[in-house]
Design a protein around this motif. Structure first.
Motif, short mmCIF file in Angstrom:
data_model
loop_
_atom_site.label_atom_id
_atom_site.label_comp_id
_atom_site.label_asym_id
_atom_site.label_seq_id
_atom_site.Cartn_x
_atom_site.Cartn_y
_atom_site.Cartn_z
N ALA A 229 -4.27 -22.92 40.29
CA ALA A 229 -3.07 -22.25 39.79
C ALA A 229 -3.21 -21.93 38.31
CB ALA A 229 -1.84 -23.12 40.04
N ASN A 230 -3.03 -20.64 37.96
CA ASN A 230 -3.03 -20.21 36.55
C ASN A 230 -4.22 -20.77 35.80
OD1 ASN A 230 -0.42 -19.27 37.32
ND2 ASN A 230 0.48 -21.21 36.68
N PHE A 231 -5.41 -20.54 36.32
CA PHE A 231 -6.58 -21.26 35.84
C PHE A 231 -6.86 -21.02 34.36
CE2 PHE A 231 -11.29 -21.02 35.24
CZ PHE A 231 -11.47 -22.37 35.09
N PHE A 232 -7.09 -19.76 33.96
CA PHE A 232 -7.50 -19.48 32.58
C PHE A 232 -6.43 -19.89 31.57
CE2 PHE A 232 -10.78 -16.89 34.53
CZ PHE A 232 -11.84 -17.01 33.65
N VAL A 233 -5.18 -19.71 31.93
CA VAL A 233 -4.10 -20.03 30.99
C VAL A 233 -3.91 -21.53 30.84
CG1 VAL A 233 -1.67 -19.55 30.45
CG2 VAL A 233 -3.03 -17.86 31.66
N SER A 234 -4.34 -22.31 31.82
CA SER A 234 -4.08 -23.76 31.80
C SER A 234 -5.31 -24.60 31.44
CB SER A 234 -3.57 -24.20 33.18
OG SER A 234 -4.54 -23.95 34.19
N ILE A 235 -6.40 -23.99 30.99
CA ILE A 235 -7.60 -24.76 30.64
C ILE A 235 -7.32 -25.63 29.42
CG2 ILE A 235 -9.96 -24.56 29.75
CD1 ILE A 235 -10.39 -22.19 31.53
N ASP A 236 -7.63 -26.89 29.52
CA ASP A 236 -7.44 -27.84 28.41
C ASP A 236 -8.66 -27.77 27.49
OD1 ASP A 236 -7.48 -30.37 26.89
OD2 ASP A 236 -5.74 -30.88 28.12
N LYS A 237 -8.48 -27.27 26.27
CA LYS A 237 -9.61 -27.04 25.37
C LYS A 237 -10.28 -28.34 24.91
CE LYS A 237 -8.08 -22.55 23.61
NZ LYS A 237 -7.73 -21.75 22.41
N PRO A 238 -9.55 -29.42 24.57
CA PRO A 238 -10.24 -30.66 24.19
C PRO A 238 -11.13 -31.20 25.30
CG PRO A 238 -7.98 -30.72 23.43
CD PRO A 238 -8.10 -29.51 24.30
N ILE A 239 -10.68 -31.11 26.55
CA ILE A 239 -11.53 -31.56 27.66
C ILE A 239 -12.77 -30.68 27.76
CG2 ILE A 239 -11.65 -31.80 30.17
CD1 ILE A 239 -8.73 -32.59 30.17
N LEU A 240 -12.59 -29.37 27.62
CA LEU A 240 -13.72 -28.45 27.70
C LEU A 240 -14.70 -28.69 26.56
CD1 LEU A 240 -15.23 -26.07 28.86
CD2 LEU A 240 -13.58 -24.53 27.79
N ARG A 280 5.49 -6.96 32.87
CA ARG A 280 5.15 -7.09 34.29
C ARG A 280 4.22 -8.26 34.57
NH1 ARG A 280 3.16 -1.34 36.43
NH2 ARG A 280 2.91 -2.67 38.29
N VAL A 281 3.61 -8.81 33.51
CA VAL A 281 2.76 -9.99 33.69
C VAL A 281 3.65 -11.21 33.89
CG1 VAL A 281 0.98 -11.43 32.63
CG2 VAL A 281 1.00 -8.96 32.21
N PRO A 282 3.45 -11.98 34.96
CA PRO A 282 4.27 -13.18 35.16
C PRO A 282 4.20 -14.12 33.96
CG PRO A 282 2.98 -12.69 37.13
CD PRO A 282 2.49 -11.78 36.05
N PRO A 283 5.33 -14.70 33.55
CA PRO A 283 5.32 -15.55 32.35
C PRO A 283 4.34 -16.71 32.43
CG PRO A 283 7.57 -15.02 33.02
CD PRO A 283 6.67 -14.53 34.11
N HIS A 284 4.16 -17.29 33.63
CA HIS A 284 3.25 -18.43 33.75
C HIS A 284 1.78 -18.02 33.72
CE1 HIS A 284 3.93 -16.95 37.86
NE2 HIS A 284 2.72 -17.40 38.14
N LYS A 285 1.52 -16.70 33.75
CA LYS A 285 0.14 -16.22 33.66
C LYS A 285 -0.16 -15.56 32.32
CE LYS A 285 -0.73 -15.52 38.60
NZ LYS A 285 -1.85 -16.44 38.66
N SER A 286 0.77 -15.63 31.40
CA SER A 286 0.60 -15.00 30.10
C SER A 286 0.11 -16.03 29.09
CB SER A 286 1.91 -14.39 29.63
OG SER A 286 1.80 -13.89 28.30
N LEU A 287 -0.90 -15.65 28.31
CA LEU A 287 -1.43 -16.53 27.28
C LEU A 287 -0.41 -16.74 26.16
CD1 LEU A 287 -4.02 -18.11 26.50
CD2 LEU A 287 -4.73 -16.11 25.20
N PHE A 288 0.52 -15.79 26.00
CA PHE A 288 1.54 -15.92 24.97
C PHE A 288 2.43 -17.15 25.21
CE2 PHE A 288 0.60 -11.35 24.55
CZ PHE A 288 0.39 -11.28 23.19
N ASN A 289 2.56 -17.58 26.46
CA ASN A 289 3.42 -18.71 26.79
C ASN A 289 2.66 -20.01 26.98
OD1 ASN A 289 5.62 -16.88 26.86
ND2 ASN A 289 5.15 -16.36 28.99
N ALA A 290 1.35 -20.01 26.72
CA ALA A 290 0.55 -21.22 26.91
C ALA A 290 0.78 -22.19 25.74
CB ALA A 290 -0.93 -20.88 27.02
#
Length: 458
Positions: A229-240, A280-290
């Protein structure tokens, strides 16, 4: 009494043409060398270098071994070139790569974007821009610049972030340096953003695995297909970053990877295209809301490569902890095959519990499917059914609709593109005929095997 000869000063442009290998330019000679050889150049000391030469590709000068007096020269700066600094050799910490590696990264970056506005603007003062970028990297002053954000609508509305051309060169520089050490640890069925492992490779591997688990479709088997679900927007940078540090032992390269990874394009971006499409981009898929330190921008080489590194942990878990013999993944879509649906159901529970606890991801329940393989497996645009592999119906419908509406000057390129996509399937004759009928009505001729059309006669 000792007589010391004075050497004439030569003014040289030390920057070699970058599309070719850097050339060594002779600067001065000693008095003894002039008297002994009457103006001849000194003896070669290495691959294309002589005593006292300046190597513009590696930005260093060789030492004179014959006694005499050396007169240093100062290169002039012109309006189109920037002279590299000729001095003490850069330390390993400040310059862990050769200048030609940066040139290769530029060549890789421009391979399919040579006529874009950003590439042309960078190449107006190519040598000066590359040298400036090299100095920033070696001096630890490099910071990513402005990104361009726009929205695509096919197949669904998504944000795309395009970094500046000079930043994409740095992405290629890092990728060229570290990619092979990561690729060596990836499983064979890990696809996407890996040379030779595209959608066709993924579909053929799945077809092979299905035939193996079902013994050539003679026994019942089942498949579990999942999506994050929402893979790219939800990637945890410290873990990566911890995953990158596991295989990047060089401090300089790890710092560069960290700089690219933790750059937030939202702080400095330019929105292009229709701004209304952003709604039109779903809010949970927008990087602006991450949240902060979460999410990668879609559209950069670094993001695609980092995504593969991030999900390699999932591949290793499914193969070695869950024990899935038939497993494959394309970006965030993955499958497991087994003779028992109960085994797959148990594996689903293991993966569902492991993902949020380890890498901070979660499954999309709406796209989790467990069915018999005989019903067909829809994966990477292909549908694998008993003894045949076809193109997804939605892809074919989209191609037909677009070919009917595209402008006349674009029909040739668009039509051949879709015909090339459709013919990747093993049973594609009917689909090719459907597309060719649309192209024939628009005035284009075609080959007898229906795999190519020709330009319309004027």
């Amino acid at each position: 009494m000792t007589v010391k000869a004075l050497m004439p000063v030569r003014t040289l442009n030390l920057v070699a043409p970058l599309p070719h290998k850097g050339t060594a330019k002779h600067t001065t000679e000693t008095a003894a060398g002039l008297q002994a050889r009457s103006g001849a150049v000194t003896q070669l000391i290495g691959p294309g270098l002589r005593q006292g030469d300046v190597d513009s590709a590696n930005r260093r000068s060789t030492r004179l071994t014959t006694p005499g007096t050396r007169t240093s020269t100062t290169a002039t700066r012109t309006s189109t070139t920037r002279t590299p600094k000729v001095g003490p050799e850069l330390s390993a910490d400040s310059s862990p790569y050769e200048f030609q590696d940066l040139v290769q990264a530029w060549l890789d970056c421009r391979a399919n974007k040579r006529n874009t506005a950003s590439a042309l603007a960078f190449e107006e003062r190519l040598e000066a821009n590359l040298c400036a970028l090299h100095d920033e990297l070696c001096g630890g002053e490099y910071r990513p610049g402005r990104s361009i954000c726009f929205v695509i609508t096919r197949p669904k509305p998504r944000e795309v972030w395009a970094a500046e051309f000079r930043d994409r060169i740095v992405h290629h520089l890092l990728y060229n340096r570290i990619c092979q050490r990561f690729y060596a640890s990836f499983i064979a069925n890990s696809c996407a953003c890996i040379p030779g492992r595209g959608t066709l490779y993924a579909a053929e591997r799945l077809e092979r695995d299905v035939r193996a688990v079902s013994q050539n479709w003679s026994r019942p088997a089942f498949y579990l297909k999942c999506d994050l679900a929402n893979f790219f927007v939800s990637i945890d940078k410290p873990i990566l970053l911890a995953q990158l540090a596991h295989r990047i032992s060089e401090p300089w390269w790890l710092r560069l990877a960290e700089t690219i990874l933790f750059h937030d394009p939202r702080q400095n971006h330019e929105l292009r295209g229709n701004a209304a499409l952003l709604a039109r981009v779903p809010p949970h898929k927008s990087l602006f809301n991450a949240p902060p330190d979460t999410g990668l921008p879609i559209g950069n080489l670094s993001s695609q490569f980092f995504a593969n590194v991030h999900l390699d942990a999932l591949d290793q878990f499914c193969k070695h902890q869950v024990g899935a013999r038939r497993y494959g993944r394309y970006v965030d879509d993955f499958y497991l095959l087994h003779e028992s649906p109960q085994w797959l159901h148990h594996a689903l529970h293991q993966i569902d519990a492991w993902l949020p606890a380890t890498i901070g991801a979660r499954l999309n329940p709406a796209k989790t499917i467990l069915q018999p393989v005989a019903r067909g497996i829809d994966f990477v645009g292909h549908v694998i059914k008993p003894w045949r592999r076809t193109t997804r119906k939605r892809t074919l419908a989209t191609a037909t609709k677009r070919l009917q509406a595209v402008a006349a000057e674009d029909v040739f390129a668009t039509g051949n593109s879709y015909l090339g996509l459709v013919r990747q399937a093993s049973h594609s004759h009917h689909d090719q005929a459907q597309l060719v009928n649309v192209l024939r009505k628009r005035g284009h001729s075609y080959t007898p095997d229906l795999d190519k059309i020709f330009r319309r006669a004027s």
